[in-house]
Design a protein around this motif. Structure first.
Motif, short mmCIF file in Angstrom:
data_model
loop_
_atom_site.label_atom_id
_atom_site.label_comp_id
_atom_site.label_asym_id
_atom_site.label_seq_id
_atom_site.Cartn_x
_atom_site.Cartn_y
_atom_site.Cartn_z
N LEU A 135 30.04 44.56 53.39
CA LEU A 135 28.77 43.84 53.65
C LEU A 135 27.84 45.19 54.01
N ASP A 136 26.79 45.42 53.25
CA ASP A 136 25.90 46.72 53.61
C ASP A 136 24.49 46.04 54.28
N PHE A 137 24.16 46.79 55.23
CA PHE A 137 22.99 46.57 55.73
C PHE A 137 21.90 47.87 55.76
N TYR A 138 20.74 47.68 55.71
CA TYR A 138 19.90 48.77 55.77
C TYR A 138 18.64 48.50 56.63
N PHE A 139 18.40 49.52 57.47
CA PHE A 139 17.19 49.11 58.63
C PHE A 139 16.23 50.18 58.27
N GLY A 140 14.94 49.78 58.80
CA GLY A 140 13.82 50.64 58.91
C GLY A 140 12.45 50.29 57.95
N SER A 141 11.82 51.19 57.57
CA SER A 141 10.47 50.55 56.93
C SER A 141 10.88 49.96 55.75
N ALA A 142 12.05 50.06 54.99
CA ALA A 142 12.35 49.41 53.63
C ALA A 142 11.98 47.97 53.94
N ALA A 143 12.12 47.26 55.04
CA ALA A 143 12.13 45.94 55.36
C ALA A 143 11.41 45.92 56.80
N PRO A 144 10.05 46.20 56.92
CA PRO A 144 9.49 46.19 58.30
C PRO A 144 9.88 45.34 59.35
N SER A 145 10.35 45.59 60.58
CA SER A 145 10.92 44.70 61.56
C SER A 145 11.95 43.64 60.98
N GLY A 146 12.65 44.10 59.90
CA GLY A 146 13.61 43.21 59.63
C GLY A 146 15.11 44.02 59.12
N TYR A 147 15.39 43.74 58.04
CA TYR A 147 16.53 44.50 57.43
C TYR A 147 16.61 44.05 55.84
N ALA A 148 17.28 45.08 55.27
CA ALA A 148 17.69 44.58 53.66
C ALA A 148 19.38 44.57 53.80
N GLY A 196 14.61 40.91 54.54
CA GLY A 196 13.43 40.13 55.28
C GLY A 196 12.68 40.74 55.87
N VAL A 197 11.16 40.37 56.04
CA VAL A 197 10.00 41.23 56.65
C VAL A 197 9.63 40.25 57.69
N LEU A 198 9.41 40.74 58.86
CA LEU A 198 8.59 39.91 60.11
C LEU A 198 7.42 39.58 59.62
N GLY A 199 7.18 38.09 59.76
CA GLY A 199 5.81 37.95 59.25
C GLY A 199 4.65 38.59 59.71
N SER A 200 4.59 38.99 61.24
CA SER A 200 3.42 39.83 61.58
C SER A 200 3.33 41.11 60.97
N LYS A 201 4.36 41.72 60.18
CA LYS A 201 4.28 42.88 59.54
C LYS A 201 4.10 43.06 58.24
N LEU A 202 3.70 42.10 57.52
CA LEU A 202 3.63 42.04 56.11
C LEU A 202 2.20 42.71 55.86
N SER A 203 1.31 42.68 56.51
CA SER A 203 -0.07 43.41 56.12
C SER A 203 -0.38 43.49 54.59
N GLY A 204 -0.22 42.22 53.98
CA GLY A 204 -0.79 42.07 52.65
C GLY A 204 0.09 42.40 51.65
N LYS A 205 1.40 42.91 51.96
CA LYS A 205 2.36 43.38 51.12
C LYS A 205 3.46 42.18 51.17
N ARG A 206 3.79 41.71 49.80
CA ARG A 206 4.78 40.64 49.72
C ARG A 206 6.32 41.02 49.97
N PRO A 207 6.97 40.28 50.43
CA PRO A 207 8.33 40.93 50.44
C PRO A 207 9.16 41.13 49.17
N LEU A 208 8.69 40.30 48.16
CA LEU A 208 9.26 40.79 46.73
C LEU A 208 9.01 42.29 46.26
N ALA A 209 7.71 42.75 46.82
CA ALA A 209 7.30 43.96 46.53
C ALA A 209 8.23 45.14 47.29
N TYR A 210 8.46 44.59 48.46
CA TYR A 210 9.42 45.71 49.31
C TYR A 210 10.86 45.62 48.68
N LEU A 211 11.05 44.30 47.96
CA LEU A 211 12.39 44.31 47.46
C LEU A 211 12.55 44.90 46.26
#
Length: 400
Positions: free
Chosen positions: A204-217, A232-247
């Motif tokens: 299982l691979d986990f990735y941390f940092g701004s790729a998924a703000p306050s969450g992980y990929a 997953g991106v913490l709701g308070s960190k979305l800033s108008g950008k959708r999780p799908l865009a991060y993904l």
């Protein structure tokens, strides 16, 4: 469908099905599911533990259900985490001296369906395409559920209702329990099931940092070049950008040759547990009780644990003809003893971690490179952090 049951369970996910299975051993149980098909759509990365290992898995699936090859996509023999600067920390079964797999990646559609079948085998009545539209309340006590099925509206009474209807449970709100989540306590998630993915098998691979703000990929292999890749991106960190865009950005960077064949989106609580998970005539279980792990967002194990406890307490309430808050608090006592206290500490860790910068996350990873099995405990972790930066201990002292 009858007009009266001992127990009605709303929601046929893992928590609801396991609660129904345990309760049906002694009581007349109705299990309802609003969707036409149990287990679909999948809103889960699908990994669960088989063994207890420190800092990785804290309980085992086999305590609650025997694994069946039909719903096992792949075995997990290692876990690897990657920091924003590329630093990798890995824990493997070999390192821990364990020959058996650490966990498995499920086929959730088949897994959930199996749990519902187990409930039916135990005697529960299972009804799909059946939606709860409200509760029957008498003097503040839950006495049943208002249902809608195929255009027909009807009431079904019960001595006790178990709400297993997921994030921001309506059943809980109807009974007066506030299940609302703050933006800082909910992860907004997106996941592709993908083909042509190059991953290390059984890891299982986990990735941390701004790729998924306050969450992980994550990237979880499912065999034959298939994998679940999501974040997953913490709701308070979305800033108008959708999780799908991060993904999409994450996939383009890490897995440019992978091809999506399915897209799943949803949310999971990463909050503290609800102050109250019972009211007169009602218990909440699983996601409805905010029992998911605040760091990982994983909810399957807590669902199995809380569902098992709820089913057992429900039978006692039916036997004694007492579904009062006083009686049902035994459920709260038991889930707190089983996983509640550890989960509160985990929530404090989550609150600490979500405020770290990419540089701070990477520095913490540096402290754990080359970690040994003997150091996989609180004492070992604190020693490594102390060697890295004594000031970190001041920051994390409240966690312990």
């Amino acid at each position: 469908m009858k007009e009266d049951y001992d127990i009605i369970v709303v929601g046929a996910g893992p928590a609801g099905s396991v609660a129904a299975q345990n309760a049906a051993a002694e009581s007349d149980v109705l299990l309802i599911e609003k969707r036409p098909e149990i287990g679909a759509p999948v809103r889960c990365a699908e990994a669960v533990p088989l063994v207890e290992t420190p800092f990785v898995f804290h309980t085992s699936l086999e305590k609650y259900v025997k694994p069946d090859r039909k719903w096992v996509a792949s075995e997990v023999k290692g876990v690897r985490a990657t920091a924003p600067d590329g630093t990798i920390v890995e824990v493997s079964g070999e390192m821990l001296g364990k020959e058996e797999p650490l966990g498995i990646v499920l086929e959730r559609k088949l897994f959930d369906r199996q749990l519902a079948k187990d409930a039916a085998r135990s005697g529960a009545h299972v009804m799909v395409r059946t939606r709860a539209t409200g509760l029957i309340l008498e003097d503040g006590t839950v006495r049943g559920v208002k249902l809608s099925r195929l255009g027909e509206e009807f009431d079904v009474r019960a001595k006790l209702v178990i709400g297993a209807d997921g994030v921001e449970s309506q059943v809980g709100r109807w009974a007066g329990i506030n299940t609302t989540l703050k933006l800082g306590d909910i992860e907004s998630c997106a996941q592709y099931h993908m083909q042509n993915v190059e991953l290390t098998d059984n890891t299982l691979d986990f990735y941390f940092g701004s790729a998924a703000p306050s969450g992980y990929a994550w990237a979880f292999p499912k065999g034959d070049g298939a994998a679940n890749i999501g974040l997953g991106v913490l709701g308070s960190k979305l800033s108008g950008k959708r999780p799908l865009a991060y993904l999409d950005e994450f996939v383009a960077q890490r897995f440019p040759g992978a091809k999506p064949v399915e897209l799943m989106m949803g949310a999971c609580p990463v909050s503290d547990t609800l102050p109250h998970t019972v009211s007169d005539g009602l218990m909440l279980v699983g996601d409805a009780a905010h029992h998911t792990d605040p760091i990982t967002g994983g909810g399957i194990m807590a669902a199995l644990q809380s569902g098992t406890i709820a089913g057992q307490v429900a039978n006692k309430a039916v036997r004694e003809n007492d579904a009062s808050v006083r009686m049902l608090r035994e459920y709260e006592t038991e889930w707190n003893r089983s996983f509640g206290k550890a989960r509160k500490r985990t929530y404090k860790v989550k609150e600490f971690v979500v405020n770290l910068s990419d540089d701070e996350i990477s520095r913490i990873f540096h402290a754990f490179t080359g970690i040994t099995a003997e150091e996989l405990n609180t004492k070992g972790a604190l020693k490594r952090l102390l060697r890295l930066d004594p000031r970190l201990l001041f920051s994390i002292r409240k966690l312990f």
